[in-house]
Design a protein around this motif. Structure first.
Motif, PDB file in Angstrom:
ATOM      1  N   ILE A 286       1.065  34.153  51.837  1.00 20.59           N
ATOM      2  CA  ILE A 286       1.923  33.134  52.454  1.00 20.59           C
ATOM      3  C   ILE A 286       3.104  32.801  51.557  1.00 20.59           C
ATOM      4  O   ILE A 286       4.237  32.630  52.029  1.00 20.59           O
ATOM      5  CB  ILE A 286       1.090  31.883  52.784  1.00 20.59           C
ATOM      6  N   ARG A 287       2.867  32.723  50.261  1.00 19.14           N
ATOM      7  CA  ARG A 287       3.981  32.446  49.344  1.00 19.14           C
ATOM      8  C   ARG A 287       5.025  33.557  49.398  1.00 19.14           C
ATOM      9  O   ARG A 287       6.213  33.321  49.178  1.00 19.14           O
ATOM     10  CB  ARG A 287       3.463  32.282  47.918  1.00 19.14           C
ATOM     11  N   ALA A 301       2.792  39.083  64.101  1.00 20.14           N
ATOM     12  CA  ALA A 301       1.387  39.298  63.754  1.00 20.14           C
ATOM     13  C   ALA A 301       0.537  39.488  65.005  1.00 20.14           C
ATOM     14  O   ALA A 301      -0.344  40.361  65.056  1.00 20.14           O
ATOM     15  CB  ALA A 301       0.866  38.120  62.931  1.00 20.14           C
ATOM     16  N   THR A 302       0.803  38.687  66.030  1.00 21.62           N
ATOM     17  CA  THR A 302       0.026  38.794  67.270  1.00 21.62           C
ATOM     18  C   THR A 302       0.245  40.145  67.939  1.00 21.62           C
ATOM     19  O   THR A 302      -0.707  40.801  68.390  1.00 21.62           O
ATOM     20  CB  THR A 302       0.416  37.667  68.238  1.00 21.62           C
ATOM     21  N   VAL A 303       1.497  40.582  68.002  1.00 18.80           N
ATOM     22  CA  VAL A 303       1.809  41.861  68.650  1.00 18.80           C
ATOM     23  C   VAL A 303       1.176  43.020  67.901  1.00 18.80           C
ATOM     24  O   VAL A 303       0.575  43.921  68.508  1.00 18.80           O
ATOM     25  CB  VAL A 303       3.335  42.039  68.751  1.00 18.80           C
ATOM     26  N   VAL A 304       1.292  43.022  66.569  1.00 15.56           N
ATOM     27  CA  VAL A 304       0.734  44.123  65.772  1.00 15.56           C
ATOM     28  C   VAL A 304      -0.787  44.126  65.872  1.00 15.56           C
ATOM     29  O   VAL A 304      -1.420  45.191  65.987  1.00 15.56           O
ATOM     30  CB  VAL A 304       1.197  44.018  64.308  1.00 15.56           C
ATOM     31  N   GLU A 377       6.268  41.129  54.537  1.00 12.06           N
ATOM     32  CA  GLU A 377       5.842  41.079  55.936  1.00 12.06           C
ATOM     33  C   GLU A 377       4.731  42.091  56.219  1.00 12.06           C
ATOM     34  O   GLU A 377       3.772  41.798  56.946  1.00 12.06           O
ATOM     35  CB  GLU A 377       7.035  41.342  56.864  1.00 12.06           C
ATOM     36  N   ILE A 378       4.849  43.300  55.629  1.00 11.40           N
ATOM     37  CA  ILE A 378       3.821  44.318  55.834  1.00 11.40           C
ATOM     38  C   ILE A 378       2.490  43.847  55.259  1.00 11.40           C
ATOM     39  O   ILE A 378       1.426  44.014  55.889  1.00 11.40           O
ATOM     40  CB  ILE A 378       4.259  45.652  55.200  1.00 11.40           C
ATOM     41  N   LEU A 379       2.526  43.240  54.077  1.00  7.19           N
ATOM     42  CA  LEU A 379       1.300  42.731  53.467  1.00  7.19           C
ATOM     43  C   LEU A 379       0.646  41.669  54.358  1.00  7.19           C
ATOM     44  O   LEU A 379      -0.571  41.685  54.590  1.00  7.19           O
ATOM     45  CB  LEU A 379       1.589  42.150  52.090  1.00  7.19           C
ATOM     46  N   PHE A 380       1.450  40.733  54.861  1.00  8.56           N
ATOM     47  CA  PHE A 380       0.891  39.658  55.679  1.00  8.56           C
ATOM     48  C   PHE A 380       0.363  40.192  57.002  1.00  8.56           C
ATOM     49  O   PHE A 380      -0.715  39.787  57.468  1.00  8.56           O
ATOM     50  CB  PHE A 380       1.942  38.586  55.932  1.00  8.56           C
ATOM     51  N   PHE A 383      -2.925  41.795  56.487  1.00  7.27           N
ATOM     52  CA  PHE A 383      -3.969  40.786  56.313  1.00  7.27           C
ATOM     53  C   PHE A 383      -4.407  40.220  57.666  1.00  7.27           C
ATOM     54  O   PHE A 383      -5.601  40.056  57.926  1.00  7.27           O
ATOM     55  CB  PHE A 383      -3.449  39.664  55.409  1.00  7.27           C
ATOM     56  N   VAL A 384      -3.451  39.938  58.536  1.00 11.45           N
ATOM     57  CA  VAL A 384      -3.780  39.396  59.854  1.00 11.45           C
ATOM     58  C   VAL A 384      -4.607  40.401  60.652  1.00 11.45           C
ATOM     59  O   VAL A 384      -5.577  40.026  61.331  1.00 11.45           O
ATOM     60  CB  VAL A 384      -2.495  39.015  60.614  1.00 11.45           C
ATOM     61  N   VAL A 385      -4.251  41.670  60.585  1.00 10.21           N
ATOM     62  CA  VAL A 385      -5.002  42.698  61.314  1.00 10.21           C
ATOM     63  C   VAL A 385      -6.434  42.791  60.790  1.00 10.21           C
ATOM     64  O   VAL A 385      -7.394  42.847  61.564  1.00 10.21           O
ATOM     65  CB  VAL A 385      -4.288  44.060  61.209  1.00 10.21           C
ATOM     66  N   VAL A 386      -6.587  42.786  59.463  1.00 11.02           N
ATOM     67  CA  VAL A 386      -7.930  42.895  58.874  1.00 11.02           C
ATOM     68  C   VAL A 386      -8.785  41.695  59.263  1.00 11.02           C
ATOM     69  O   VAL A 386      -9.900  41.837  59.794  1.00 11.02           O
ATOM     70  CB  VAL A 386      -7.839  43.025  57.340  1.00 11.02           C
TER      71      VAL A 386
END
Length: 531
Positions: A286-287, A301-304, A377-380, A383-386
């Motif tokens: 988040i930081r 995040a929702t779309v991915v 953004e890729i990292l976040f 994380f959301v997908v996992v």
């Protein structure tokens, strides 16, 4: 940092132990606990190190899974496993990458394909655990297990190619194909070479502690050698594990028992550690998005996440049914699975720590010296997908399996197969006992030993057939079970006497350990799991 990792491991094992004690889903609880701990003020920050995951955690888990897998079952289902472990990760890389490219602002196509490769490989550990608990048919378990063994290699190779293009290195389609081919073939050769060498060495040693010690270092050494040779360390570890798993029948019983106990303990620690580590990453991620529009981030995040879930269904249904449409041999050789079974395979697509490790391995800068585009953004998004797949699919997979009625009673078939094999083994043993008895004189005291062994062999056969004919609804105690119960009571009495003898100073601890070891082996013969 080392103290923080040790603390994470301790907390993870404690939480996992409580989950197992109360029948909870350990991966999901560990992730949630990690999320909660990460927001406690003053908590040391533990950033995921990709080198730790890829070199220290992934190899032993893959090696253990490979040793527990059936080479015959994987070979019999190689077409379906290949489509899941090779075709699906590549398809997911392209589709999810394109969706991210069209959705996430300022995300170049090469970087979007990096994201697609990162989230491509599912982690089937939790899916297999749920499947065993609810009784998934063995073929589905074989497909999920085979997929988990090989999909990491496919996705990580695709990740290398996409990353090379994103950072400015040349990576044409031909170079990507040749990279994948070299990695696969090289990993196969190294895995087989290690398997042959280690198998010969362990048989030559005949020393259970050292044999187990060698088994512990095999996955790390195999992965390191393969990666240094610029081949696939994942494939090398999997091949070595499958080979040594097949050859384990040649080892002594003490080595097999010891290997199994040590591997299960290591697996429990590593799996608990990685899931807690996943949850701890949220504050750091988040930081990294400071100044971003959270509305846009939530949409991305929702779309991915949805694309990652849906793309698996888009692949598994055609991959299951189209080959049967065009090939009569496949129709004759493999029964057509019902759509509900295919749905379960599609729903069992939870992502894990390998995806996060690959994301954290993305460099900060490109070859030209610029910042890697949209790395935070890729990292976040990873994380959301996992976490999203673990929470959405992981929490509901057991319910989906039961609701669709996919569970099967393979245990009954196993009991029948075991009883038949035990009957043949017992009859062959009795034939040899007859030969032994014929060689002894009538007054030879060893004839008593032959009689005792004949009774033991008969008991083995009777136990197998008794278990076959007794279901959960049966009431009462079989004669063999009653005999085992009495024998266990005698073993407990003897164990108590030996301990009292030590406590009163009549024997020392070395004598006690020898006695307890013999009693433990005797108890272990009766305490096997029902087939």
């Amino acid at each position: 940092m080392s103290a923080s990792l040790l603390l994470v491991a301790v907390v993870a094992v404690i939480v996992a132990a409580l989950c197992r004690r109360y029948g909870l889903s350990a991966p999901l609880i560990l992730v949630l606990v990690g999320l909660g701990i990460g927001w406690i003020p003053g908590t040391p920050e533990v950033e995921l190190d990709p080198e730790i995951v890829l070199f220290l955690i992934l190899p032993p888990l893959l090696y253990s899974a490979a040793q527990d897998s059936s080479y015959q079952a994987i070979r019999a289902n190689r077409r379906a496993i290949g489509l899941l472990a090779i075709g699906l990760p590549l398809f997911s890389t392209i589709v999810v990458g394109l969706v991210a490219y069209w959705t996430v602002p300022n995300l170049p196509l090469a970087a979007a394909l990096v994201l697609g490769a990162v989230v491509a490989p599912p982690d089937a550990v939790s899916a297999q655990a749920i499947g065993r608990r609810v009784g998934l048919p063995r073929r589905l378990m074989t497909l999920l297990g085979g997929e988990s063994l090989l999909n990491d290699a496919t996705a990580l190779t695709a990740f290398r190619v996409a990353l090379a293009a994103a950072v400015g290195a040349t990576a044409s389609l031909w170079e990507g194909v040749s990279t994948f081919f070299i990695a696969a073939v090289g990993g196969l050769v190294i895995g087989l070479a290690v398997g042959y060498a280690v198998s010969w060495l362990r048989l030559w040693l005949t020393d259970p502690p050292m044999e187990t010690a060698i088994g512990i270092i095999v996955p790390f050494g195999t992965y390191f050698v393969a990666e240094e040779a610029h081949t696939s360390g994942v494939i090398a570890v999997v091949v070595a594990g499958l080979f040594l798993g097949q050859r384990s029948v040649r080892l002594g019983y003490a080595t097999r028992l010891q290997d199994d106990a040590v591997r299960k303990s290591i697996d429990a620690i590593l799996e608990s550690f990685v899931f807690l580590l996943i949850g701890l990453q949220l504050p750091f991620l988040i930081r990294g998005l400071a100044g971003e529009s959270w509305i846009q981030v939530a949409i991305d995040a929702t779309v991915v996440l949805l694309a990652t879930i849906v793309v698996r269904f888009i692949w598994v249904y055609p991959a299951t049914y189209l080959p049967r449409v065009f090939s009569s041999k496949i129709r004759e050789r493999e029964p057509q699975p019902p759509p509900r079974a295919v749905f379960v395979v599609g729903w069992a697509g939870m992502r894990g720590v390998v995806s996060l490790a690959a994301a954290f391995a993305i460099p900060m800068t490109t070859d030209s010296g610029g910042t890697f585009p949209a790395r935070a953004e890729i990292l976040f998004l990873t994380f959301v997908v996992v976490v999203g797949t673990l929470l959405i699919q992981g929490t509901s997979l057991g319910w989906v399996i039961r609701r669709l009625g996919v569970a099967a009673d393979d245990a009954e078939q196993d009991r029948l197969a075991f009883a038949g094999a035990q009957d043949r083994a017992s009859r062959e043993s009795e034939r040899r006992l007859d030969e032994m008895a014929a060689e002894l004189a009538d007054d030879d005291p060893n004839r008593h030993q032959v009689m005792m062994l004949r009774k033991w062999v008969t008991t083995q056969r009777n136990v197998a057939w008794e278990e076959l004919g007794r279901g959960p609804e049966d009431i009462g105690e079989s004669p063999t079970a009653a005999g085992n119960r009495m024998r266990l009571e005698l073993l407990r009495i003897q164990r108590s006497v030996f301990i009292n003898e030590r406590d009163e100073g009549h024997i020392d601890d070395e004598v006690l350990r020898t006695a307890l070891r013999r009693l433990d082996f005797a108890e272990g013969q009766m305490d096997r799991e029902d087939l």
